[in-house]
Design a protein around this motif. Structure first.
Motif, PDB file in Angstrom:
ATOM      1  N   TYR A 140      38.030  -9.840  84.237  1.00  8.49           N
ATOM      2  CA  TYR A 140      37.203  -9.682  83.041  1.00  8.49           C
ATOM      3  C   TYR A 140      35.742  -9.713  83.462  1.00  8.49           C
ATOM      4  O   TYR A 140      35.305 -10.642  84.148  1.00  8.49           O
ATOM      5  CB  TYR A 140      37.491 -10.791  82.023  1.00  8.49           C
ATOM      6  CG  TYR A 140      36.656 -10.634  80.774  1.00  8.49           C
ATOM      7  CD1 TYR A 140      37.067  -9.789  79.748  1.00  8.49           C
ATOM      8  CD2 TYR A 140      35.438 -11.295  80.632  1.00  8.49           C
ATOM      9  CE1 TYR A 140      36.296  -9.607  78.602  1.00  8.49           C
ATOM     10  CE2 TYR A 140      34.652 -11.119  79.494  1.00  8.49           C
ATOM     11  CZ  TYR A 140      35.083 -10.277  78.484  1.00  8.49           C
ATOM     12  OH  TYR A 140      34.309 -10.108  77.364  1.00  8.49           O
ATOM     13  N   ASN A 141      35.003  -8.696  83.043  1.00 12.18           N
ATOM     14  CA  ASN A 141      33.603  -8.557  83.437  1.00 12.18           C
ATOM     15  C   ASN A 141      32.692  -8.866  82.242  1.00 12.18           C
ATOM     16  O   ASN A 141      32.712  -8.139  81.244  1.00 12.18           O
ATOM     17  CB  ASN A 141      33.386  -7.111  83.931  1.00 12.18           C
ATOM     18  CG  ASN A 141      32.051  -6.936  84.616  1.00 12.18           C
ATOM     19  OD1 ASN A 141      31.185  -7.814  84.543  1.00 12.18           O
ATOM     20  ND2 ASN A 141      31.876  -5.799  85.281  1.00 12.18           N
ATOM     21  N   THR A 142      31.916  -9.926  82.337  1.00 15.10           N
ATOM     22  CA  THR A 142      31.011 -10.290  81.235  1.00 15.10           C
ATOM     23  C   THR A 142      30.042  -9.152  80.936  1.00 15.10           C
ATOM     24  O   THR A 142      29.635  -8.940  79.797  1.00 15.10           O
ATOM     25  CB  THR A 142      30.179 -11.536  81.618  1.00 15.10           C
ATOM     26  OG1 THR A 142      31.043 -12.551  82.085  1.00 15.10           O
ATOM     27  CG2 THR A 142      29.386 -12.069  80.440  1.00 15.10           C
ATOM     28  N   ARG A 143      29.705  -8.424  81.965  1.00 16.60           N
ATOM     29  CA  ARG A 143      28.718  -7.349  81.846  1.00 16.60           C
ATOM     30  C   ARG A 143      29.201  -6.234  80.921  1.00 16.60           C
ATOM     31  O   ARG A 143      28.453  -5.724  80.106  1.00 16.60           O
ATOM     32  CB  ARG A 143      28.495  -6.816  83.260  1.00 16.60           C
ATOM     33  CG  ARG A 143      27.544  -5.706  83.389  1.00 16.60           C
ATOM     34  CD  ARG A 143      27.482  -5.342  84.881  1.00 16.60           C
ATOM     35  NE  ARG A 143      26.659  -4.185  85.088  1.00 16.60           N
ATOM     36  CZ  ARG A 143      26.344  -3.724  86.286  1.00 16.60           C
ATOM     37  NH1 ARG A 143      26.785  -4.338  87.367  1.00 16.60           N
ATOM     38  NH2 ARG A 143      25.600  -2.668  86.411  1.00 16.60           N
ATOM     39  N   THR A 144      30.476  -5.857  81.060  1.00 13.77           N
ATOM     40  CA  THR A 144      31.013  -4.771  80.224  1.00 13.77           C
ATOM     41  C   THR A 144      31.840  -5.324  79.065  1.00 13.77           C
ATOM     42  O   THR A 144      32.261  -4.571  78.200  1.00 13.77           O
ATOM     43  CB  THR A 144      31.926  -3.849  81.057  1.00 13.77           C
ATOM     44  OG1 THR A 144      32.972  -4.660  81.621  1.00 13.77           O
ATOM     45  CG2 THR A 144      31.160  -3.178  82.178  1.00 13.77           C
ATOM     46  N   ASP A 190      47.152 -11.661  88.933  1.00 12.56           N
ATOM     47  CA  ASP A 190      46.410 -10.404  89.076  1.00 12.56           C
ATOM     48  C   ASP A 190      45.849  -9.906  87.748  1.00 12.56           C
ATOM     49  O   ASP A 190      45.156  -8.891  87.688  1.00 12.56           O
ATOM     50  CB  ASP A 190      47.295  -9.326  89.709  1.00 12.56           C
ATOM     51  CG  ASP A 190      47.564  -9.637  91.175  1.00 12.56           C
ATOM     52  OD1 ASP A 190      46.764 -10.400  91.764  1.00 12.56           O
ATOM     53  OD2 ASP A 190      48.567  -9.143  91.726  1.00 12.56           O
ATOM     54  N   GLN A 191      46.181 -10.593  86.678  1.00 16.31           N
ATOM     55  CA  GLN A 191      45.652 -10.260  85.356  1.00 16.31           C
ATOM     56  C   GLN A 191      44.538 -11.269  85.063  1.00 16.31           C
ATOM     57  O   GLN A 191      44.744 -12.252  84.358  1.00 16.31           O
ATOM     58  CB  GLN A 191      46.801 -10.367  84.336  1.00 16.31           C
ATOM     59  CG  GLN A 191      46.529  -9.733  82.994  1.00 16.31           C
ATOM     60  CD  GLN A 191      46.605  -8.216  83.056  1.00 16.31           C
ATOM     61  OE1 GLN A 191      46.976  -7.628  84.080  1.00 16.31           O
ATOM     62  NE2 GLN A 191      46.220  -7.565  81.973  1.00 16.31           N
ATOM     63  N   ASP A 192      43.383 -11.058  85.679  1.00 15.52           N
ATOM     64  CA  ASP A 192      42.230 -11.936  85.474  1.00 15.52           C
ATOM     65  C   ASP A 192      42.548 -13.412  85.750  1.00 15.52           C
ATOM     66  O   ASP A 192      42.171 -14.294  84.982  1.00 15.52           O
ATOM     67  CB  ASP A 192      41.680 -11.768  84.048  1.00 15.52           C
ATOM     68  CG  ASP A 192      40.305 -12.388  83.885  1.00 15.52           C
ATOM     69  OD1 ASP A 192      39.546 -12.419  84.868  1.00 15.52           O
ATOM     70  OD2 ASP A 192      39.987 -12.847  82.774  1.00 15.52           O
ATOM     71  N   PHE A 193      43.259 -13.660  86.843  1.00 18.85           N
ATOM     72  CA  PHE A 193      43.535 -15.041  87.284  1.00 18.85           C
ATOM     73  C   PHE A 193      44.141 -15.885  86.160  1.00 18.85           C
ATOM     74  O   PHE A 193      43.582 -16.926  85.775  1.00 18.85           O
ATOM     75  CB  PHE A 193      42.258 -15.722  87.802  1.00 18.85           C
ATOM     76  CG  PHE A 193      41.576 -14.965  88.898  1.00 18.85           C
ATOM     77  CD1 PHE A 193      41.981 -15.132  90.220  1.00 18.85           C
ATOM     78  CD2 PHE A 193      40.549 -14.070  88.628  1.00 18.85           C
ATOM     79  CE1 PHE A 193      41.370 -14.432  91.246  1.00 18.85           C
ATOM     80  CE2 PHE A 193      39.934 -13.360  89.651  1.00 18.85           C
ATOM     81  CZ  PHE A 193      40.348 -13.544  90.961  1.00 18.85           C
ATOM     82  N   ASN A 194      45.264 -15.427  85.653  1.00 22.92           N
ATOM     83  CA  ASN A 194      45.905 -16.182  84.570  1.00 22.92           C
ATOM     84  C   ASN A 194      46.681 -17.364  85.165  1.00 22.92           C
ATOM     85  O   ASN A 194      47.909 -17.362  85.270  1.00 22.92           O
ATOM     86  CB  ASN A 194      46.819 -15.274  83.752  1.00 22.92           C
ATOM     87  CG  ASN A 194      47.254 -15.941  82.458  1.00 22.92           C
ATOM     88  OD1 ASN A 194      47.168 -17.173  82.329  1.00 22.92           O
ATOM     89  ND2 ASN A 194      47.703 -15.150  81.516  1.00 22.92           N
ATOM     90  N   THR A 195      45.924 -18.356  85.580  1.00 20.14           N
ATOM     91  CA  THR A 195      46.541 -19.532  86.218  1.00 20.14           C
ATOM     92  C   THR A 195      47.398 -20.306  85.225  1.00 20.14           C
ATOM     93  O   THR A 195      48.360 -20.952  85.621  1.00 20.14           O
ATOM     94  CB  THR A 195      45.453 -20.468  86.779  1.00 20.14           C
ATOM     95  OG1 THR A 195      44.559 -20.828  85.717  1.00 20.14           O
ATOM     96  CG2 THR A 195      44.663 -19.805  87.888  1.00 20.14           C
ATOM     97  N   ALA A 196      47.035 -20.222  83.930  1.00 21.59           N
ATOM     98  CA  ALA A 196      47.815 -20.946  82.915  1.00 21.59           C
ATOM     99  C   ALA A 196      49.244 -20.415  82.888  1.00 21.59           C
ATOM    100  O   ALA A 196      50.210 -21.195  82.868  1.00 21.59           O
ATOM    101  CB  ALA A 196      47.153 -20.794  81.548  1.00 21.59           C
ATOM    102  N   LEU A 197      49.375 -19.104  82.930  1.00 19.31           N
ATOM    103  CA  LEU A 197      50.707 -18.508  82.914  1.00 19.31           C
ATOM    104  C   LEU A 197      51.422 -18.764  84.244  1.00 19.31           C
ATOM    105  O   LEU A 197      52.624 -19.062  84.269  1.00 19.31           O
ATOM    106  CB  LEU A 197      50.600 -16.994  82.641  1.00 19.31           C
ATOM    107  CG  LEU A 197      51.911 -16.223  82.545  1.00 19.31           C
ATOM    108  CD1 LEU A 197      52.828 -16.812  81.477  1.00 19.31           C
ATOM    109  CD2 LEU A 197      51.642 -14.745  82.230  1.00 19.31           C
ATOM    110  N   ALA A 198      50.692 -18.665  85.345  1.00 17.53           N
ATOM    111  CA  ALA A 198      51.294 -18.914  86.665  1.00 17.53           C
ATOM    112  C   ALA A 198      51.874 -20.337  86.711  1.00 17.53           C
ATOM    113  O   ALA A 198      52.970 -20.560  87.240  1.00 17.53           O
ATOM    114  CB  ALA A 198      50.253 -18.718  87.763  1.00 17.53           C
TER     115      ALA A 198
END
Ligand SMILES: [Zn+2]
Length: 490
Positions: A8-12, A365-373
């Motif tokens: 996820y890019n804060t910029r875009t 690989d989906q924006d570091f979804n550590t919660a799901l991991a």
């Protein structure tokens, strides 16, 4: 080959496929601490998150150049040093040592480079000179200001309108309220460095632009930090770097949410609500903090509760327990045969174990979804513990849990979780939890010895009484073939 991932890019304000500047390489810069006090658990969130992200990316084959700076010249440092009657640079050097001690205690890897403001004066002054030369900055009365009006994209990262902005820097000598200081003229009692504009010290924002350029080059892949830094700090970095380097600055801006108190306040010394890392680690193993932060989505605010670490330790303990149960299982038959004959619980462990790495990587690989991991890891652990309750699981279950055991190594290698042996984990829990409960381990040992004597004398009433006393202290006694062991119940 480095594995692709989304970020996820804060910029875009979008989830994007990450595209490196150079194949296989990631230049990552994260804003570090202003070192005038001990690290608190609010700082720990950013420290642990970026450590985990870097570990994961390296695990996936990326060559990560990870830079985290120290702000060792700053108003807060000077004020604190004046309060203590200490030299500001001596004070910041002392807290850099404390920072490293906290980072080591939390099990963090050292960044590739750790630049400091006090050692980056040439780079900082070089960038300021270049901004003046290009017409983006002006000097007045020994200070240098960035001319916000000279950069048309100003405000685009944080989504703000320039005419409504006013920088926190005092107004004296600047042309427009939004202009911010690049160089501050010396004031009595403050540390100062010689410069072409007179003695003084850098403003806060210029340091990161200058240090990022010196360590990683004009354009970096990912710039990270807490959400509280988006404005003005990161907005100002963009202005300085884009104007100074005539190049794009950070392709991706990655911001993590802040730890908030129940009241909604941010944790900070100025709010008087600080829990230092050292204090937290006296009562909990370091992996507890890591699990606590990783089980929450990194971009969300995280409200702190008094039970947060106790709950995280409970989860951590279930993970270690599952691994211990799985490690103890033996057996030689093909896994499918065992699963078929032992039923649903065995088949579940086998399926979850075999599909684990794929599901784990998909989450990360989906924006570091550590919660799901971590949810995947907990699900697997519950399945192992259920399977472990079956008769003969111990004798025949080994092949069924073989893939599941690899899941725990994967978590260790890619997230920094479960890096201890079971013995190390329980030794830490004993040491830290007993200390937190005010129980002397020697008293526990003595009670266990008395219980042994009572049992040897067949004084069952007394033995039972002692067991209850131990239970009241959260001590679990396990009578094993090779003697009595005890653990702290979580
Ligand atoms: Zn910064």
């Amino acid at each position: 080959m480095a594995a692709p991932f989304k970020i996820y890019n804060t910029r875009t304000r979008k989830l994007e496929d990450f595209e490196p500047i150079e194949a296989g390489k990631i230049r990552l810069y994260a804003c570090g601490n202003t070192v005038y006090d001990h690290c608190h658990i609010g700082h720990a969130r950013g420290m642990i998150l970026f450590d985990s992200f870097v570990r994961y990316l390296r695990h996936r084959g990326w060559d990560v150049d990870f830079v985290r700076n120290f702000t060792d010249v700053d108003d807060k440092i000077i004020n604190r040093a004046n309060e203590l009657g200490e030299d500001p640079l001596a004070l910041s050097a002392r807290f850099i040592d404390e920072y490293h001690a906290d980072a080591t205690a939390m099990g963090l890897e050292t960044p590739t480079q750790e630049p400091k403001v006090s050692e980056s004066m040439d780079d900082i002054q070089g960038m300021i000179a270049s901004l003046i030369e290009k017409g983006n900055a002006y000097q007045n009365e020994g200070s240098v200001w960035f001319d916000v009006g000279s950069f048309s994209e100003y405000g685009s990262l944080s989504g703000q309108k320039v005419d409504e902005l006013r920088s926190a820097d005092e107004a004296s000598g600047k042309r427009s309220p939004a202009d911010f200081a690049l160089w501050k003229a010396v004031k009595p009692g403050e540390p100062a460095w010689p410069s072409p504009w007179g003695e003084g010290r850098p403003g806060w924002h210029i340091e990161c632009s200058a240090m990022a350029k010196a360590t990683l080059g004009d354009t970096i892949d990912i710039h990270g930090g807490g959400l509280d830094l988006v404005f003005p700090h990161h907005e100002n970095e963009v202005a300085q770097s884009v104007c100074g380097n005539k190049a794009d600055y950070a392709r991706v801006w990655m911001h993590h949410g802040l730890l908030t108190m129940a009241s909604g306040q941010k944790m900070g010394k100025s709010f008087g609500n600080v829990i230092n890392v050292k204090v937290a680690l006296e009562a909990f193993p370091a992996e507890t903090l890591r699990l606590y932060y990783l089980q929450n989505q990194y971009r969300s605010p995280l409200p702190w509760g008094d039970e947060a670490l106790s709950e995280a330790l409970g989860m951590l303990s279930r993970l270690y327990e599952a691994r211990e149960v799985a490690e103890a299982m033996k057996g030689e038959e093909p896994a499918e045969n065992v699963a078929k004959s032992m039923g649903k619980d065995a088949q579940t462990v086998l399926d979850l174990g075999e599909s684990f790495s794929e599901r784990f990587y998909a989450a990360m690989d989906q924006d570091f979804n550590t919660a799901l991991a971590i949810a995947h890891l907990m699900e697997l652990s519950r399945a192992i513990n259920r399977f472990g309750n079956l008769k003969k699981a111990n004798k025949r279950g080994g092949p069924v849990v073989a893939a599941a055991l690899k899941a725990f190594s994967l978590a260790a290698d890619s997230m920094g979780l479960m890096r201890m042996t079971t013995e190390e984990f329980h030794a830490q829990v004993k040491e830290k939890r007993l200390a937190a409960m005010g129980i002397d381990p020697a008293d526990v040992e003595k009670l266990i010895e008395d219980r042994g004597t009572a049992r040897a004398e067949k004084n069952w009433d007394r033995a039972d009484e002692i067991r209850k006393e131990l239970e009241a202290k959260s001590i679990m006694v396990m009578d094993q073939a090779d003697g009595v062991q005890w653990r702290v119940k979580l």
